[in-house]
Motif scaffolding. Sequence first.
Motif, short mmCIF file in Angstrom:
data_model
loop_
_atom_site.label_atom_id
_atom_site.label_comp_id
_atom_site.label_asym_id
_atom_site.label_seq_id
_atom_site.Cartn_x
_atom_site.Cartn_y
_atom_site.Cartn_z
N GLU A 113 0.84 -1.20 0.00
CA GLU A 113 0.00 0.00 0.00
C GLU A 113 0.87 1.25 0.00
O GLU A 113 1.80 1.37 0.82
CB GLU A 113 -0.93 0.01 1.21
CG GLU A 113 -1.88 1.20 1.24
CD GLU A 113 -2.93 1.11 2.35
OE1 GLU A 113 -3.43 2.17 2.78
OE2 GLU A 113 -3.25 -0.03 2.77
N SER A 131 -9.30 5.18 -3.01
CA SER A 131 -8.17 4.28 -3.25
C SER A 131 -8.37 3.56 -4.57
O SER A 131 -9.51 3.38 -5.01
CB SER A 131 -8.02 3.25 -2.13
OG SER A 131 -9.05 2.29 -2.18
N THR A 148 -6.81 -0.01 -6.23
CA THR A 148 -5.97 -1.18 -6.01
C THR A 148 -5.73 -1.90 -7.33
O THR A 148 -6.67 -2.28 -8.03
CB THR A 148 -6.65 -2.16 -5.03
OG1 THR A 148 -6.80 -1.50 -3.76
CG2 THR A 148 -5.81 -3.42 -4.83
N THR A 208 -1.27 -7.51 -4.65
CA THR A 208 -1.94 -6.27 -5.00
C THR A 208 -1.09 -5.07 -4.61
O THR A 208 -0.25 -5.14 -3.70
CB THR A 208 -3.30 -6.15 -4.29
OG1 THR A 208 -3.10 -6.23 -2.87
CG2 THR A 208 -4.25 -7.26 -4.71
N LYS A 213 -2.10 -1.23 -3.56
CA LYS A 213 -3.17 -0.28 -3.27
C LYS A 213 -2.60 1.13 -3.20
O LYS A 213 -1.65 1.39 -2.46
CB LYS A 213 -3.85 -0.64 -1.95
CG LYS A 213 -5.03 0.26 -1.58
CD LYS A 213 -5.68 -0.22 -0.29
CE LYS A 213 -6.92 0.60 0.04
NZ LYS A 213 -7.57 0.12 1.29
N ASP A 230 -13.82 2.57 -3.14
CA ASP A 230 -12.59 1.81 -3.39
C ASP A 230 -12.69 1.16 -4.77
O ASP A 230 -13.65 0.44 -5.05
CB ASP A 230 -12.41 0.73 -2.33
CG ASP A 230 -12.14 1.32 -0.95
OD1 ASP A 230 -11.22 2.14 -0.84
OD2 ASP A 230 -12.86 0.97 0.01
N VAL A 274 -10.98 -1.27 -7.74
CA VAL A 274 -10.06 -2.39 -7.96
C VAL A 274 -9.91 -2.61 -9.45
O VAL A 274 -10.89 -2.63 -10.19
CB VAL A 274 -10.58 -3.68 -7.28
CG1 VAL A 274 -9.66 -4.86 -7.60
CG2 VAL A 274 -10.68 -3.48 -5.77
#
Length: 258
Positions: free
Chosen positions: A37, A165, A167, A213, A215, A232, A234
């Motif tokens: 992250e 965010s 990701t 991942t 993030k 969020d 992805v």
Amino acid sequence: MLKSTEFKTRALILITAVGMVGAWQSAFAHTRLKTPEITENSARHGSDYNAVVISHGCENPATGAVDANTIGSVAVFPDGKDSIITVDGAPHSGPLTDFVTNWGNPVTKVQDRSIFAFEGYIKDSLGNKLGFWTGGGSGLTGGFRAVVPFTTAGVIIEPTSCAKSVTFVLGIADICQVTDKSGFSDETVQMWTPAVGSDYDGVGLHGFDSPATLKVTRSIAPLPESCGAGVDVVVKPSATQLNRDLRINMDGNQIWPK
């Protein structure tokens, strides 16, 4: 000198702690990024240094342990073109630029031959670097871990979006034996990929649908007031991209898979 009862108590605490650490390592010993992250940053401020951490080898048929030698590794980021995008788990039909302003050339390999002797890039038709591979040489001896260093370019979240965010889901394969796709097994390859319907899903294998991942959290522009708590996002590579890019080519020849 410690009394017998005190010694036994301390020994029991130590044994329990070691057992807990062993259980934790067993549960989380997957190939992951060293820093999973990061905050968004402007490209002009430089790159974020990171690494793929190979935590263990393939299954050893003689012992059942995951301590077979690893002879190579390949990692791919989503290209952002036909990627699978979800927002708070719901499919998003729009482009990645709805949430990220500068994706396209996300990764630079840090040259390092301490474990593997050869390395190279995985690029798209425009020359954008989407991933890298490394292999050959002495390789990673079973029972040890490896750190494969790279950097990611500055990722900027679209300031007008509601993304708090973003990701990015990687496709990674740690290779212990060179086979064709029909030879994929826990003894030949550790597959850390999203299950998106590609040839590299690794159904039934140790790392099925357990990808690494990265993030990226919002840190430059504040969330618009209308966004509330934000969402969020992805981003996964598509099956088409993984089938095309998750492979090792060297000097014009495909080395893995056969």
